[in-house]
Design a protein around this motif. Structure first.
Motif, PDB file in Angstrom:
ATOM      1  N   ASP A 178      -6.171  11.168  11.686  1.00  0.00           N
ATOM      2  CA  ASP A 178      -6.011  11.505  10.270  1.00  0.00           C
ATOM      3  C   ASP A 178      -4.537  11.448   9.882  1.00  0.00           C
ATOM      4  OD1 ASP A 178      -6.152  12.435   7.706  1.00  0.00           O
ATOM      5  OD2 ASP A 178      -7.310  14.228   8.177  1.00  0.00           O
ATOM      6  N   ALA A 179      -4.167  10.417   9.124  1.00  0.00           N
ATOM      7  CA  ALA A 179      -2.781  10.253   8.685  1.00  0.00           C
ATOM      8  C   ALA A 179      -2.547  10.820   7.292  1.00  0.00           C
ATOM      9  CB  ALA A 179      -2.403   8.765   8.712  1.00  0.00           C
ATOM     10  N   ARG A 180      -3.547  11.452   6.709  1.00  0.00           N
ATOM     11  CA  ARG A 180      -3.402  11.948   5.338  1.00  0.00           C
ATOM     12  C   ARG A 180      -2.340  13.020   5.153  1.00  0.00           C
ATOM     13  NH1 ARG A 180      -9.617  13.179   4.260  1.00  0.00           N
ATOM     14  NH2 ARG A 180      -9.303  13.925   6.392  1.00  0.00           N
ATOM     15  N   PRO A 181      -2.059  13.878   6.162  1.00  0.00           N
ATOM     16  CA  PRO A 181      -0.991  14.873   5.952  1.00  0.00           C
ATOM     17  C   PRO A 181       0.415  14.277   5.880  1.00  0.00           C
ATOM     18  CG  PRO A 181      -2.518  15.597   7.668  1.00  0.00           C
ATOM     19  CD  PRO A 181      -2.812  14.151   7.403  1.00  0.00           C
ATOM     20  N   LEU A 182       0.584  13.028   6.272  1.00  0.00           N
ATOM     21  CA  LEU A 182       1.923  12.431   6.272  1.00  0.00           C
ATOM     22  C   LEU A 182       2.355  12.051   4.857  1.00  0.00           C
ATOM     23  CD1 LEU A 182       1.622  10.127   9.422  1.00  0.00           C
ATOM     24  CD2 LEU A 182       2.239  12.557   9.276  1.00  0.00           C
ATOM     25  N   ARG A 183       3.636  11.842   4.678  1.00  0.00           N
ATOM     26  CA  ARG A 183       4.170  11.495   3.354  1.00  0.00           C
ATOM     27  C   ARG A 183       3.634  10.137   2.902  1.00  0.00           C
ATOM     28  NH1 ARG A 183      10.558  12.295   4.058  1.00  0.00           N
ATOM     29  NH2 ARG A 183      10.107  10.721   5.632  1.00  0.00           N
ATOM     30  N   ASN A 184       3.236  10.081   1.640  1.00  0.00           N
ATOM     31  CA  ASN A 184       2.651   8.863   1.082  1.00  0.00           C
ATOM     32  C   ASN A 184       3.621   8.256   0.068  1.00  0.00           C
ATOM     33  OD1 ASN A 184       0.812   6.855   0.514  1.00  0.00           O
ATOM     34  ND2 ASN A 184      -0.372   8.101  -0.921  1.00  0.00           N
ATOM     35  N   PRO A 185       4.133   7.044   0.309  1.00  0.00           N
ATOM     36  CA  PRO A 185       5.132   6.455  -0.598  1.00  0.00           C
ATOM     37  C   PRO A 185       4.739   6.455  -2.077  1.00  0.00           C
ATOM     38  CG  PRO A 185       4.991   5.164   1.405  1.00  0.00           C
ATOM     39  CD  PRO A 185       3.890   6.188   1.488  1.00  0.00           C
ATOM     40  N   PRO A 186       3.496   6.087  -2.451  1.00  0.00           N
ATOM     41  CA  PRO A 186       3.178   6.068  -3.886  1.00  0.00           C
ATOM     42  C   PRO A 186       3.207   7.439  -4.552  1.00  0.00           C
ATOM     43  CG  PRO A 186       1.629   4.711  -2.656  1.00  0.00           C
ATOM     44  CD  PRO A 186       2.413   5.495  -1.653  1.00  0.00           C
ATOM     45  N   GLU A 187       3.158   8.520  -3.766  1.00  0.00           N
ATOM     46  CA  GLU A 187       3.178   9.864  -4.334  1.00  0.00           C
ATOM     47  C   GLU A 187       4.585  10.459  -4.371  1.00  0.00           C
ATOM     48  OE1 GLU A 187       0.413  12.115  -2.055  1.00  0.00           O
ATOM     49  OE2 GLU A 187      -1.274  10.817  -2.545  1.00  0.00           O
ATOM     50  N   ASP A 188       5.564   9.714  -3.865  1.00  0.00           N
ATOM     51  CA  ASP A 188       6.946  10.178  -3.842  1.00  0.00           C
ATOM     52  C   ASP A 188       7.701   9.511  -4.989  1.00  0.00           C
ATOM     53  OD1 ASP A 188       9.614  10.725  -3.387  1.00  0.00           O
ATOM     54  OD2 ASP A 188       9.507  10.423  -1.220  1.00  0.00           O
ATOM     55  N   PRO A 189       8.085  10.280  -6.024  1.00  0.00           N
ATOM     56  CA  PRO A 189       8.769   9.664  -7.174  1.00  0.00           C
ATOM     57  C   PRO A 189      10.017   8.891  -6.772  1.00  0.00           C
ATOM     58  CG  PRO A 189       8.144  11.926  -7.672  1.00  0.00           C
ATOM     59  CD  PRO A 189       7.882  11.726  -6.206  1.00  0.00           C
ATOM     60  N   ALA A 190      10.704   9.317  -5.699  1.00  0.00           N
ATOM     61  CA  ALA A 190      11.929   8.644  -5.281  1.00  0.00           C
ATOM     62  C   ALA A 190      11.652   7.307  -4.608  1.00  0.00           C
ATOM     63  CB  ALA A 190      12.718   9.545  -4.330  1.00  0.00           C
ATOM     64  N   MET A 191      10.435   7.114  -4.103  1.00  0.00           N
ATOM     65  CA  MET A 191      10.128   5.906  -3.349  1.00  0.00           C
ATOM     66  C   MET A 191       9.060   5.042  -4.018  1.00  0.00           C
ATOM     67  SD  MET A 191      12.210   6.542  -0.944  1.00  0.00           S
ATOM     68  CE  MET A 191      11.860   5.130   0.104  1.00  0.00           C
ATOM     69  N   ARG A 192       8.379   5.574  -5.002  1.00  0.00           N
ATOM     70  CA  ARG A 192       7.214   4.890  -5.562  1.00  0.00           C
ATOM     71  C   ARG A 192       7.528   3.473  -6.028  1.00  0.00           C
ATOM     72  NH1 ARG A 192       2.170   5.784  -7.648  1.00  0.00           N
ATOM     73  NH2 ARG A 192       1.621   4.530  -9.455  1.00  0.00           N
ATOM     74  N   ASP A 193       8.556   3.302  -6.841  1.00  0.00           N
ATOM     75  CA  ASP A 193       8.854   1.977  -7.390  1.00  0.00           C
ATOM     76  C   ASP A 193       9.202   0.970  -6.303  1.00  0.00           C
ATOM     77  OD1 ASP A 193       8.379   2.915  -9.916  1.00  0.00           O
ATOM     78  OD2 ASP A 193      10.490   3.281 -10.393  1.00  0.00           O
ATOM     79  N   ARG A 194       9.872   1.432  -5.239  1.00  0.00           N
ATOM     80  CA  ARG A 194      10.304   0.526  -4.172  1.00  0.00           C
ATOM     81  C   ARG A 194       9.163   0.158  -3.241  1.00  0.00           C
ATOM     82  NH1 ARG A 194      15.011   3.737  -1.480  1.00  0.00           N
ATOM     83  NH2 ARG A 194      14.811   2.056   0.056  1.00  0.00           N
TER      84      ARG A 194
END
Length: 225
Positions: free
Chosen positions: A38-54
């Protein structure tokens, strides 16, 4: 799909493990017996405002995305534990029997892909033939909406406003242990490791509008059952 067939002289030349990543939000999980990761607890790029666009249009196969996911708190522990469990099963498996892994995240594009590839690399380094499959990697990004109840959300909002655990219970007119359960369930729904992270996640999703600490207590929160 990527694969690794080792040299014909190796006793582990044939594919002994198939690792499949997938997104639970697509409702077509892979079938068959497998070790679930289960990788769901890890940080998700699309949910991170700082990383989403990139990273929105990238995948877990991209080095930057993979590095981001694998640097998440708990990622190394998850990957190490999963690799050890797979190696133990492979060591016990009869000749010709596969030991498969299914790695899940929300959409099957970022976290599950990165984790699947990392586990595959470690199993290959241990001498096993591994194939990875990513059936959801090209699917559209899913919008995640946590399913908090009215009272769970009320408890989390009170916590975000600067109130302590006992004050949350008082405002909701419930026992402290009930307030604790509401906050714990809110934390689980938000896939957060701590309540502080749950509050931050709620703010990022726009379901919490935190008030400054010391904001006067309000009695408008609905009483919890």
């Amino acid at each position: 799909m990527t694969s690794d067939l080792m040299g014909s002289q190796s006793p582990h030349a044939l594919i002994q493990t198939v690792i499949i990543s997938y997104g639970e939000g697509h409702h077509d999980a892979p079938r068959g017996d497998a070790l679930r990761v289960d990788a769901r607890p890890l940080r998700n790029p699309p949910e991170d405002p700082a990383m989403r666009d990139r990273m929105l249009h990238s995948t877990g196969l991209d080095p930057e995305v993979r590095a981001y996911v694998l640097s998440s708190p708990g990622a190394e522990r998850l990957i190490d534990r999963s690799t050890r469990r797979a190696l133990a099963l492979l060591g016990q498996a009869r000749t010709g029997r596969r030991v498969d892994l299914h790695v899940v995240c929300g959409g099957g594009r970022h976290r599950s892909v990165a984790v699947a590839e990392e586990v595959a690399e470690r199993l290959r380094a241990a001498g096993y033939g591994v194939e990875t499959e990513h059936p959801h990697i090209a699917r559209p990004i899913l919008r995640w909406h946590p399913q908090l109840t009215e009272h769970e959300l009320a408890a989390l909002r009170l916590l975000a406003s600067g109130q302590h655990h006992l004050e949350v219970a008082e405002d909701l007119r419930v026992r402290p242990e009930t307030a604790g359960r509401l906050l714990h369930r809110a934390q689980i729904h938000l896939r957060a490791r701590t309540l502080y992270e749950a509050v931050a996640q709620g703010c990022a999703l726009g379901i919490i509008d935190p008030e400054p600490p010391g904001y006067p207590h309000r009695r408008s929160a609905p009483p919890a059952p």
